[in-house]
Design an enzyme around this catalytic site. Structure first.
Site, short mmCIF file in Angstrom:
data_model
loop_
_atom_site.label_atom_id
_atom_site.label_comp_id
_atom_site.label_asym_id
_atom_site.label_seq_id
_atom_site.Cartn_x
_atom_site.Cartn_y
_atom_site.Cartn_z
NE ARG A 249 1.30 -1.90 3.59
CZ ARG A 249 0.55 -1.28 2.94
NH1 ARG A 249 -0.71 -1.66 2.62
NH2 ARG A 249 1.00 -0.16 2.75
CG HIS B 195 -0.43 -3.30 -1.49
ND1 HIS B 195 -1.48 -4.10 -0.97
CD2 HIS B 195 -0.75 -3.64 -2.83
CE1 HIS B 195 -1.72 -4.91 -1.77
NE2 HIS B 195 -1.46 -4.63 -3.00
CE1 TYR C 153 -0.28 3.19 2.11
CE2 TYR C 153 0.48 3.83 0.21
CZ TYR C 153 0.33 2.94 1.15
OH TYR C 153 0.41 1.69 0.65
C1 LIG Z 1 -11.88 -8.17 -4.10
C2 LIG Z 1 -10.66 -7.65 -4.12
N1 LIG Z 1 -10.41 -6.30 -4.71
C3 LIG Z 1 -9.27 -5.81 -5.04
C4 LIG Z 1 -8.07 -6.35 -4.52
C5 LIG Z 1 -6.94 -5.90 -4.89
N2 LIG Z 1 -6.11 -5.80 -3.27
C6 LIG Z 1 -5.12 -6.69 -3.33
S1 LIG Z 1 -4.62 -6.40 -1.85
C7 LIG Z 1 -5.48 -5.02 -1.35
C8 LIG Z 1 -5.73 -4.46 -0.14
C9 LIG Z 1 -6.03 -5.29 0.71
O1 LIG Z 1 -6.01 -4.84 2.20
P1 LIG Z 1 -6.04 -5.95 3.57
O2 LIG Z 1 -7.32 -6.51 3.35
O3 LIG Z 1 -6.01 -5.01 4.74
O4 LIG Z 1 -4.69 -6.59 3.42
P2 LIG Z 1 -3.19 -6.33 3.54
O5 LIG Z 1 -2.92 -6.13 2.36
O6 LIG Z 1 -3.38 -5.18 4.47
O7 LIG Z 1 -2.78 -7.47 4.28
C10 LIG Z 1 -6.37 -4.83 -2.48
C11 LIG Z 1 -7.25 -3.70 -2.62
C12 LIG Z 1 -8.42 -7.68 -4.18
N3 LIG Z 1 -7.24 -8.58 -4.06
N4 LIG Z 1 -9.38 -8.19 -4.22
#
Ligand SMILES: Cc1ncc(C[n+]2csc(CCOP(=O)(O)OP(=O)(O)O)c2C)c(N)n1
Ligand SMILES: Cc1ncc(C[n+]2csc(CCOP(=O)(O)OP(=O)(O)O)c2C)c(N)n1
Ligand SMILES: [Mg+2]
Ligand SMILES: [Mg+2]
Lengths: 328, 324, 328, 324
Positions: free
Chosen positions: C239, C243, C251
């Site tokens: 990424r 975020h 970080y």
């Molecule tokens: C069940 C749940 N908990 C918390 C969140 C808040 N949240 C949105 S994106 C994210 C991180 C997602 O990480 P990843 O699955 O690695 O996807 P990326 O954003 O890296 O593509 C979080 C914690 C969420 N969307 N769903």
């Protein structure tokens, strides 16, 4: 690993105690003297006795509902359990809960919430506390083969492994989840393969051999206690009764039951003790008499115990009740 | 005394409790190095280390369950939901394990679940929900929802020291928008007690959370028209402070219940039912509810504004009961 | 596997379209012209473009929020997406939802529910329907590395494998879940190891190489379409933005970003196309011009579009509204 | 016409809909070879095969999510929860996916979730819960709860044909305890319409599910005392049939709301609030609620009896409002 004679005899005692207690519950259930349903661990007692006996006093058990051996070993008496089954005030939960929904922090046993595998994350949390506080205590959490399909199985295992927590996950693989055979539950051959998803070391043991279960648990606990992180133990066994005592389990092939009957955990242990001249028939009979007496006393105790008061129903919702609430 | 925001109040409460009691720790997604999606734990990781400020895997049920287990062996975990909306994933652990432990087998479960909730931030259906309705019919849980920085701090401290599972609804919209003067000394705000946010004689507006400010605006506007509103800020939603609710209405005889939560099955229904049940003879008119309509939270600004109760809606409701 | 020139150029086009669309959204976000937040797939576009392009018309995508390529490829236009980002009535969801919370059954795209990995079981259900109805359609479901820690990941994968359903699970492993690095998310080295728990075959691909992703998807889809059951594809990528666009991602070690910058999926594809003399710089520039124009038009369209009416807020809760309800 | 039990009615409804529409299928734990924990799908496996009567892995969120996905591509899945209590594990999929699909992105989600709920069977906290409260504040869901065999069949058929996610609360206690004469022809009972289970003039008892029978007993007892109770059987809990509720109370002017669900935040609160809001001038006394106390469901017979509202409790409440 050498096991002391005394411990081997205790393992035998607990196998017998578990069997006789649950057999008696089964009879009482069919006589209509049990409140609600009756679930037993018949044929799989070596799992809970083995992993329960390997725990140390300050450890925590986060069991599931076929873990009668654990309850007994930790110190929840047959009396209280029998009273629990009859819905008596002297039962483990004072009549608030029934049958195998047992827990008692005085004995380091977490309550079993019906929702299978919920105790995997909950057990993980206790292990986390031990790690935070730097205590040499460990947790053993258990669920069934069906329980491993739940999200909480995954989330608990994953968290424990990401943080290398002192917990050992046990699976009582009795080949059925109610009527559902393993084939419809999962595509893998051994449930131990689930542990690969977390880099958690696993071991498959003969779940009908209490000595094997005990040894595997001791080894895994040792690793966990010394900072080595979680392990997973799959105990292969067979549920010999129905899912609960109202279920005739017609869906289980009779040959499968015949085959496993020969591997009964109590027979297996008797054979082991006698073949290795650790104990003779007489000594084992003596233990059995003691167990019988204990169960009779437990039943009498339960029968004589009073029922809870109906007003008890309102008590205990909160640990810190809010005084004002009582106004109305 | 010093002025701090609602968010700072939350942060201070946790910080002070963590300093006071080594059993208190925080866990959740991104609460560590990052300091939390809303920065509520900023600096904690450096101060308390990675074992008391735990970045968890993305698994609400797993880490809420873990909090329960830690609580059972003597810890006082604070669980941060990144947004309250994700608490749905931990529903089973909260409702069936945490809420029932004490009743079922006598084990106290002192956990606090911080739930950043509510709308008005263009977050849509998954980042704006009021989640108190999920848990309002679940005995064994406590639910609190502060509306001021003072209460945010005092209630969070009380929640951390409480022996029961507490869902702490912190309204995201208020984080940086409101401030209070806070005493330098340690204080708590007791769980279970409502607050009279403004005294009045003509009508009681019973509310909580961000809507307290909408109610205050309403009261100010109506004062000019000679209507004196009493505003009851519930603060604790479960169990409700029946005494304060009934007390206010016995005085004013007229009621508007206000919340951001959708109307059907909301906290307002219970408040209304309590009044009809225990205070009927004092009622001088219908009990009106002003609440969000029964829809998910819409995204676009136009729809969200129509969705969230506005001052004009509360004014209209108060005027309606006053005409009675 | 041979890929037609035309397809390679389309892959390039969609990489560019995704990048330019999201880059523009980023700029608009910083100008305050976006409603709410902005999430992009910057640096990881090859994942969604690769697996999305490999789908056939009647297949279903059950995406997550960094799958802009999938939305575009399936036929959700840049115009509608830009309008969605601005909260306009002409947006994909008419202003009911925002940003990447997109779905449209007309194009076989399931809506993305924020709750990560929820679409794993939901996608599995569509695959189940195809199996029940004996249709030769498949599903591709995607989540992030963090999403694989959720219970729904486990329950979806397990159900799909127990029933050998026609679904391919994709994981965009961009090494972070918000600020949380893989190390705190899981103890395994490769996320593909998670698939072992279900006896689901898996493949690890270079998630920055759209051709590799596309090929792996094609192969897995083929297996699924022909009754071979589910597969799992881990796409290793990085990424490159925060975020969301408000997050500076302090970080993330700068060296890591530097290293991955060199592996940018668009650069990688350009190099591939030119080195294999599939297309020259001019042709690629031509594609880029077309993309630019499309984005400009999309922005203009979105800007000119009306906002939704506030009364729309009350519409659409039920597919079958209950008439009586309207009485009051 | 033939007499069938409440459980047989459920079974027939599914059977007929499966025969009528190849898109209808059942999934859940042990619904296949075993025929379901309560035997609601007995014989289905043999009749419809393993792909329309699916034994799932033990994973409520997984198979509920799968039902949603199947519904999105044109199927009409019926999800069986083994006990309603386990629906907590599928909460997120129901509340955040199923309930919001249509509003968020226009996709209909025609699923039915069968939830065997309620107490009086010595099942304890995990096999006796009333779960309607979990979902009552969630727009987008429909919740129905039949009290008779006739309605059990007609409502389930309506639910299967409905295009929205429907939670079908079937009361375990009624399964084999009540019977009805059922027409031989196909019929449905429309979702959203309450039923006057008994006409009366003096007081409205508003209730649903197993409590309808407790209300009927109450009415019979009170008739001897010259009190005429009207009993409103809600049948659909979400959305409520406001017209019928208000209609009855406009006639009687006195109300008792009755449910087995715990009191705080129950359906009764909403019914009461609707009455105070839209029918205040007709009210001739307080709106009393008879409901389970705010505790988990206790196990022992003594406590469970004290927990579940009994006829004597309803009689006392009606007598109290009648004295007004
Ligand atoms: C069940 C749940 N908990 C918390 C969140 C808040 N949240 C949105 S994106 C994210 C991180 C997602 O990480 P990843 O699955 O690695 O996807 P990326 O954003 O890296 O593509 C979080 C914690 C969420 N969307 N769903
Ligand atoms: C989450 C959840 N769903 C459903 C049930 C109902 N239920 C009780 S036991 C059981 C089967 C359990 O199978 P397994 O995990 O293999 O344990 P076993 O009974 O075989 O020891 C089911 C489905 C439950 N307890 N929890
Ligand atoms: Mg089993
Ligand atoms: Mg990631």
């Amino acid at each position: 690993m050498d096991i002391k004679r005394e411990d081997l005899l205790r393992l035998y005692y607990y196998l017998k105690l578990t069997r006789r207690l649950e057999d008696r519950v089964t009879s009482l259930y069919h006589q209509g003297r049990i409140l609600g349903g009756a679930w037993t661990s018949n044929g799989t007692e070596a799992v809970s006795v083995g992993y329960g006996y390997a725990l140390e006093k300050n450890d925590i058990a986060a069991p599931y509902f076929r873990d009668m051996g654990v309850f007994l070993i930790r110190g929840i008496t047959a009396k209280r359990i029998m009273a629990q089954y009859m819905g008596k005030k002297t039962g483990v939960t004072g009549g608030k809960e029934g049958n195998v929904h047992i827990g008692d922090l005085n004995f380091g046993v977490f309550g079993f919430p019906s929702h299978l595998a919920d105790n995997y994350p909950v057990g993980t949390g206790a292990a986390l506390a031990f790690k935070i506080r730097n205590e040499k205590r460990i947790v053993a959490a258990c669920t069934g083969d069906g329980g491993t399909s739940r999200g909480d199985f995954h989330e608990g295992m994953n968290f424990a492994s990401a943080r290398k927590l002192p917990i050992v996950f046990i699976c009582n693989n009795n080949q059925y989840a109610y009527s559902t055979p393993l084939r419809l539950q999962m595509a893998i051959k051994d449930i131990a393969e689930r542990a690969l998803a977390y880099a958690i070391p696993s071991k498959i043991v003969d779940g009908n051999n209490v000595v094997e279960v005990y040894k595997a648990a001791m080894e895994a606990y040792d690793i966990a206690r010394n900072g080595g992180g979680p392990s997973f133990i799959e105990c292969k066994t067979m549920r010999m009764h129905g899912h609960s005592e109202h279920d005739s389990a017609r869906y289980v092939p009779r040959e499968l039951l015949e085959e496993w009957k020969k591997k009964d955990p109590i027979l297996t242990m008797e054979k082991y003790l006698m073949e290795n001249t650790i104990a003779g028939k007489e000594e084992l009979d003596g233990i059995d008499s003691q167990v019988k007496k204990e169960i009779e006393e437990a039943e009498a105790f339960a029968e004589e115990s009073p029922y809870p008061d109906s007003e008890d129903c309102l008590k205990g919702v909160y640990a810190t009740p809010i005084e004002e609430e009582r106004g109305i | 005394m010093k002025e701090i925001t609602y968010l700072e109040a939350i942060k201070e409460a946790m910080d002070e409790e963590m300093a006071r009691d080594p059993g208190v720790f925080v866990l959740g997604e991104d609460v560590g190095v990052y300091g939390g999606a809303f920065r509520a734990t900023e600096g904690f990781y450096e101060k308390y280390g990675e074992w008391r400020v735990l970045d968890t895997p993305l698994s609400e049920s797993g880490f809420t369950g873990a909090a329960i287990g830690a609580a059972l062996v003597g810890m006082r975990p604070i669980v941060e939901m990144q947004f309250a909306d994700f608490i749905s994933c931990a529903f089973d652990q909260l409702v069936n394990v945490a809420a029932k432990n004490h009743y079922r087998w006598g084990a106290a479960t002192p956990i606090v679940v911080r739930a950043p909730y509510g709308g008005n931030i263009h977050g849509g259906a998954f980042h704006s929900q009021c989640i108190e309705g999920f848990f309002f019919n679940v005995p064994g849980l406590k639910i609190i929802a502060p509306s001021t920085a003072y209460d945010a701090k005092g209630l969070l401290k009380a929640a951390i020291r409480d022996n029961d599972p507490v869902i702490y609804c912190e309204h995201k919209y208020l984080y940086r928008r409101i401030k209070d003067s806070i005493p330098d000394e340690d204080y708590i705000v007791p769980i279970g007690k409502a607050r009279i946010a403004r005294e009045g004689n003509d009508v009681s507006v019973i509310t909580y959370g961000a809507m307290v400010h909408t109610a205050l605006e309403t009261a100010q506007l109506l004062e000019e028209n000679g209507v004196s509103c009493e505003i009851v800020d519930l603060r604790t939603i479960l169990p409700l402070d029946k005494k304060s609710i009934l007390g206010s209405v016995k005085k004013t005889s007229k009621v508007v219940v206000l919340h951001e939560q959708t109307k059907t099955g909301g906290v307002g229904a219970e408040v209304s039912a309590l009044l009809s049940e225990y205070c009927f003879d004092f009622l001088d008119g219908p009990i009106l509810r002003v609440a969000a309509p029964d829809t998910p939270v819409p995204y676009s600004a136009q729809m969200e504004e129509a969705f969230i109760p506005q001052t004009k809606d509360v004014v209209a409701a108060v005027e309606k009961v006053m005409r009675y």
